[in-house]
Scaffold this motif. Sequence first.
Motif, PDB file in Angstrom:
ATOM      1  N   MET A   1       0.846  -1.187   0.000  1.00 27.24           N
ATOM      2  CA  MET A   1       0.000   0.000   0.000  1.00 27.24           C
ATOM      3  C   MET A   1       0.879   1.234   0.000  1.00 27.24           C
ATOM      4  O   MET A   1       1.747   1.380   0.839  1.00 27.24           O
ATOM      5  CB  MET A   1      -0.899   0.001   1.228  1.00 27.24           C
ATOM      6  CG  MET A   1      -1.786  -1.234   1.322  1.00 27.24           C
ATOM      7  SD  MET A   1      -2.740  -1.241   2.829  1.00 27.24           S
ATOM      8  CE  MET A   1      -3.714   0.225   2.612  1.00 27.24           C
TER       9      MET A   1
ATOM     10  N   GLN B   1      -1.802   8.419  -4.415  1.00 20.42           N
ATOM     11  CA  GLN B   1      -0.403   8.476  -3.998  1.00 20.42           C
ATOM     12  C   GLN B   1      -0.035   9.765  -3.284  1.00 20.42           C
ATOM     13  O   GLN B   1       1.079   9.902  -2.784  1.00 20.42           O
ATOM     14  CB  GLN B   1       0.515   8.270  -5.202  1.00 20.42           C
ATOM     15  CG  GLN B   1       0.539   6.846  -5.705  1.00 20.42           C
ATOM     16  CD  GLN B   1       1.007   5.859  -4.661  1.00 20.42           C
ATOM     17  OE1 GLN B   1       2.044   6.040  -4.041  1.00 20.42           O
ATOM     18  NE2 GLN B   1       0.229   4.821  -4.433  1.00 20.42           N
TER      19      GLN B   1
ATOM     20  N   MET C   1      -4.752   2.748  -6.234  1.00 22.04           N
ATOM     21  CA  MET C   1      -3.407   3.075  -5.787  1.00 22.04           C
ATOM     22  C   MET C   1      -2.805   4.220  -6.601  1.00 22.04           C
ATOM     23  O   MET C   1      -2.170   5.123  -6.055  1.00 22.04           O
ATOM     24  CB  MET C   1      -2.499   1.846  -5.867  1.00 22.04           C
ATOM     25  CG  MET C   1      -2.963   0.665  -5.017  1.00 22.04           C
ATOM     26  SD  MET C   1      -3.308   1.093  -3.296  1.00 22.04           S
ATOM     27  CE  MET C   1      -1.696   1.608  -2.754  1.00 22.04           C
TER      28      MET C   1
ATOM     29  N   GLY D   1       3.404   1.065  -9.487  1.00 25.29           N
ATOM     30  CA  GLY D   1       3.200   1.865  -8.294  1.00 25.29           C
ATOM     31  C   GLY D   1       4.492   2.371  -7.706  1.00 25.29           C
ATOM     32  O   GLY D   1       5.564   2.295  -8.331  1.00 25.29           O
TER      33      GLY D   1
ATOM     34  N   TYR E   1      -7.924  -2.184  -7.964  1.00 27.50           N
ATOM     35  CA  TYR E   1      -6.756  -1.957  -7.107  1.00 27.50           C
ATOM     36  C   TYR E   1      -5.762  -0.975  -7.731  1.00 27.50           C
ATOM     37  O   TYR E   1      -5.337  -0.008  -7.078  1.00 27.50           O
ATOM     38  CB  TYR E   1      -6.053  -3.275  -6.804  1.00 27.50           C
ATOM     39  CG  TYR E   1      -4.752  -3.099  -6.062  1.00 27.50           C
ATOM     40  CD1 TYR E   1      -4.735  -2.900  -4.689  1.00 27.50           C
ATOM     41  CD2 TYR E   1      -3.532  -3.105  -6.741  1.00 27.50           C
ATOM     42  CE1 TYR E   1      -3.552  -2.719  -4.000  1.00 27.50           C
ATOM     43  CE2 TYR E   1      -2.343  -2.922  -6.062  1.00 27.50           C
ATOM     44  CZ  TYR E   1      -2.359  -2.732  -4.689  1.00 27.50           C
ATOM     45  OH  TYR E   1      -1.172  -2.541  -4.021  1.00 27.50           O
TER      46      TYR E   1
END
Length: 726
Positions: free
Chosen positions: A20, A719, A715, A35, A711
């Motif tokens: 996460m 951020q 994400m 990510g 998901y």
Amino acid sequence: MRSLLLLAAVAFQAALASPMGAPLLPETRAALLCGNYSINPDQSLFIKSKRFAQDYPKNHDCSYTFHCTDYAASLLLNCTRFELQGGDCTKDFMHVYDENSVDDRYCGTDGPQNVVTGDNFLGVRFKTNGDSVRKSGFFCKVRCYHVDDKTTTTTTAAPTTSTTTQTPPTTITTTPAPVPTPSNAYSGCRCGVVQRSSRIVGGAETEVGEYPWQVGLYTTRLQTPYCGGSLVNNLYVVTAADCVDDGAEFQIILGEHDYTKVSRVYVRTPDQVSIHPGYNAQTKDNNIAVVRLSSPINLNADIPVKPVCLPEPSADFSGRTAVATGWGLMAEGGLESPVLREVELTVLSEADCPAGSSATLCAGEPEGGKGTCNGDFGGPLLVDVGGQYVLAGVTSHGTGCARAGQPGVYTDVSSVLDWMLPIIESDGKSCGDNSATTTTSTAATTSATEAATSTAAATSTAAAASTTTTEQATTTTTTVATTAPATSNPTLQCSCGIPLNPLRAAGTDHINNNPWTVAILSKSSGQQVCSGAVINTYNVLTAKDCATGAVADLQVKANAQDLTSEVTRIVNRDVASVSSSGDLAILKLTTPLSLTNWEGIKPACMPAYNPDFTNTPAVQSGYGRLSAGAADSAQLKKVDGAFIWCSGLASNRVCFQPFQEQGFCGADKGGPIVAERDGRQYLAGIALKDNGCTTSSGMLFQEAARVASYYQWVMDSSQDGRFCGL
């Protein structure tokens, strides 16, 4: 003070449940999703193209960013398999870059090999076009490795000039220190230099990075500073002995300003703690300690971390105006400040100091109202000497906070230099220009000169009321911008999916047991609109249908057991913007939620790898109706149920079967549905519609959005907030 904080900390520290934000992940050969990620020194992570070893997709755009947690470190990229469309690297390509000198595109079969960054940041972007040429993609390894005292190629030594100034003997004079040898000093920095624009110091929030030597000491479980400290060279921090004498684990955070917001911080663990041999825990005599960092800080680098100057052994600061800084309580018995604050104080003579020890000094005002408090201990008391700040004292203790006739007590740094210097100079490297030294014969002239500055100081306590009010209700505005996407996204010392203090006796329909649940209201009507789920400090996930009105009219209420009364203290936040995808929407808040200060505000874990929750018990929570014909209850309620298999739904939806008489009702829409895995609650679904609110009419299921299907979008869109990382 610290023992109370440790008792309040989370009683457990589980392994990281899911990637996460910018998590610290264990080394694994499992490839990461697109990510942002943080890596510890000597750790490796792996990335691969979508459908690796088969044809990668058209019109695909995936970005990764990596940060070493240690500034004195580099990132190494190697691709063991690499096959993209060839040519001029304008169609399908991998773009590799850092913040210094690396900026290259790769295509064909010549992938990155032994690419070393010039700093502790690496960016990788994989982009494909829409033509029919497809290849098998890439598999690459990213490694963070430590390089002692790494200096970036853009760093240059500061020019040195020498100016002689004639000064009356009754005032302070500055003399240059001997030029140190290259083996024990950096050539490109000066100690004690504040980063300040034109404004007067005192009694308010500091500017970001203004005091670059300020550090915070954090427990390993809560990301809020319990003590302060000062960086004195590249390897050592000075703090109070009673901040570190109990042997409990802690971390040192450098470069922090507001611990509720995303910021580029530098984290160190203590390698060694040296407490003054004359320290007395009862009397607080010699209340000072030196902490060696786990790895050095590069003082030549262009980062907001620099050391403070040390005083001369004979320095006498009596009558001088000093500055104390910290994140401590803003009033006796009040709230801690989330931002670094400063206050101006007058250093008292030894005769006026009630502490009665030659190793201490006192600072404050006779009338009170200005001073340090709990949470400031260990932090610096600073005196400006010729434009460079000197560490005159270390915040030690006091009677109450800023009381009249009760000045704060500080450890006199000049009196303990004979003990401190051999420790910090044994292997620490200082700045090359440490020219702030003091020669003081009288204080009268100095006090008169500084009077104009000290009269402009506002008290630290004066701002407490406005800060407290901000926590209760934020100002309605449509012009406040949220924090820009971060270059580094440090995680917080809190756990996803685990209530901090479950109230089992009260049942699970309590906010402390469902801390990821928030209410969404219309400010103009005061009516409930929907429920939602906390993702991180700045973002709330809900159903798209819940955000169709004016953004400026939306308000989020967190930590709320009852929306109509302060059963639990309600934390209000306005909404700055809304983004949506499919059935879901993300509400971006104007000001952050604290994930460490409230038992009723915590995120559920994000389901990163599309887990199958079919036949898994689940709990839906929200603020909707208690029955089909009733009004919305304004009280948090929960519905037990399970995810079941059903046909006819899109792949991004899931079926939830409530066990109770009523299921989703009214303002329950948008609320979280969580399911347990490995002792943590995962955000498996978001309630979409009530289907009549009740199961008594033979209803088979209720529809929810499958969060795992969203998901990557969630994400990528969140951020700018900080995630829980434990």
